[in-house]
Design an enzyme around this catalytic site. Structure first.
Site, PDB file in Angstrom:
ATOM      1  N   LYS A 255     -16.090  14.504  -1.720  1.00  0.00           N
ATOM      2  CA  LYS A 255     -15.775  14.932  -0.355  1.00  0.00           C
ATOM      3  C   LYS A 255     -14.871  16.158  -0.412  1.00  0.00           C
ATOM      4  O   LYS A 255     -14.112  16.334  -1.367  1.00  0.00           O
ATOM      5  CB  LYS A 255     -15.062  13.825   0.424  1.00  0.00           C
ATOM      6  CG  LYS A 255     -15.907  12.600   0.676  1.00  0.00           C
ATOM      7  CD  LYS A 255     -15.117  11.534   1.416  1.00  0.00           C
ATOM      8  CE  LYS A 255     -15.970  10.296   1.659  1.00  0.00           C
ATOM      9  NZ  LYS A 255     -15.165   9.201   2.230  1.00  0.00           N
TER      10      LYS A 255
ATOM     11  N   TYR B 265     -15.027  17.196   7.295  1.00  0.00           N
ATOM     12  CA  TYR B 265     -15.230  17.091   5.852  1.00  0.00           C
ATOM     13  C   TYR B 265     -16.710  17.000   5.501  1.00  0.00           C
ATOM     14  O   TYR B 265     -17.525  16.495   6.248  1.00  0.00           O
ATOM     15  CB  TYR B 265     -14.466  15.903   5.273  1.00  0.00           C
ATOM     16  CG  TYR B 265     -14.862  14.546   5.785  1.00  0.00           C
ATOM     17  CD1 TYR B 265     -15.713  13.722   5.055  1.00  0.00           C
ATOM     18  CD2 TYR B 265     -14.353  14.064   6.988  1.00  0.00           C
ATOM     19  CE1 TYR B 265     -16.053  12.470   5.514  1.00  0.00           C
ATOM     20  CE2 TYR B 265     -14.694  12.809   7.460  1.00  0.00           C
ATOM     21  CZ  TYR B 265     -15.547  12.011   6.715  1.00  0.00           C
ATOM     22  OH  TYR B 265     -15.895  10.773   7.178  1.00  0.00           O
TER      23      TYR B 265
ATOM     24  N   HIS C  38     -12.196   4.374   1.570  1.00  0.00           N
ATOM     25  CA  HIS C  38     -13.616   4.143   1.299  1.00  0.00           C
ATOM     26  C   HIS C  38     -14.100   4.932   0.092  1.00  0.00           C
ATOM     27  O   HIS C  38     -13.581   6.001  -0.197  1.00  0.00           O
ATOM     28  CB  HIS C  38     -14.487   4.601   2.480  1.00  0.00           C
ATOM     29  CG  HIS C  38     -14.045   4.078   3.809  1.00  0.00           C
ATOM     30  ND1 HIS C  38     -13.967   4.878   4.918  1.00  0.00           N
ATOM     31  CD2 HIS C  38     -13.666   2.843   4.204  1.00  0.00           C
ATOM     32  CE1 HIS C  38     -13.564   4.157   5.949  1.00  0.00           C
ATOM     33  NE2 HIS C  38     -13.371   2.926   5.542  1.00  0.00           N
TER      34      HIS C  38
ATOM     35  N   ASP D 193     -11.765  -2.055   7.809  1.00  0.00           N
ATOM     36  CA  ASP D 193     -10.794  -1.503   6.867  1.00  0.00           C
ATOM     37  C   ASP D 193      -9.642  -2.467   6.593  1.00  0.00           C
ATOM     38  O   ASP D 193      -9.116  -2.493   5.477  1.00  0.00           O
ATOM     39  CB  ASP D 193     -10.264  -0.161   7.369  1.00  0.00           C
ATOM     40  CG  ASP D 193     -11.309   0.939   7.270  1.00  0.00           C
ATOM     41  OD1 ASP D 193     -12.332   0.754   6.568  1.00  0.00           O
ATOM     42  OD2 ASP D 193     -11.118   1.991   7.909  1.00  0.00           O
TER      43      ASP D 193
END
Length: 176
Positions: A72, A132, A62, A168
């Site tokens: 991230k 994260y 993503h 996904d």
């Protein structure tokens, strides 16, 4: 913190600089000043935790486009994951190239994922957990994705993917 740039400009492995004694160790896991010294975006809009019941679980790949591009900072806090990033910057010398690394509770490594990089991971152990931060809020209208098994990317996953979401699995293949 020990920063090591990958072959993808702006993407870094971040290792702990442990200070040990008879109690164990202490290490800084995040420092905005050190991120800024390396030209990284230290902003945190969200912190996310994902739990993966079974090894073979795939999450990603993503990324978000403008106006909500996000960096991230990934860490595995239980078990192990194989973390992969793909450079989605069209003007980059490494456009569509990828980098993969095992992150685990044992190696304590982290991965800094720059803006405009697709990101995903495969759980290598049952019960793997990733923790994260993201520099922007999740914005569904600008989310994009790549298929983990897209032949154009040539990613060699270390285990078979056995669980993947419909979303996904349904991202379109790259057209070259």
């Amino acid at each position: 913190m020990i920063f090591t740039e990958t072959h993808l400009r702006g993407a870094y492995l971040v290792d702990l600089q442990e200070i040990s004694d008879d109690r164990g160790f202490f290490a800084r896991a995040f420092c905005a000043n050190e991120f800024e010294k390396h030209g990284l975006k230290p902003a945190i809009a969200q912190i996310n935790l994902s739990f993966n019941e079974k090894k073979g679980t795939m999450r990603g790949l993503h990324y978000q486009q403008a106006p909500a591009t996000e960096a991230k900072f990934m860490r595995c806090i239980n078990g192990a994951i194989y973390d992969v990033i793909v450079d989605m910057r069209p003007d980059s010398d490494t456009y569509l190239q990828h980098f993969g690394i095992e992150l685990s509770v044992e190696n304590r490594r982290a991965l800094y994922v720059p803006e405009m990089f697709a990101h995903g991971y495969l759980a290598l152990t049952d019960g793997a957990q990733a923790y994260y931060s993201a520099s922007e809020f999740y914005t569904p209208g600008v989310e994009q994705g790549l298929r983990y098994d897209d032949p154009a990317l040539g990613i060699q996953w270390p285990q078979t993917v056995t669980i993947v979401s419909e979303k996904d699995a349904g991202w379109p293949l790259i057209q070259r």
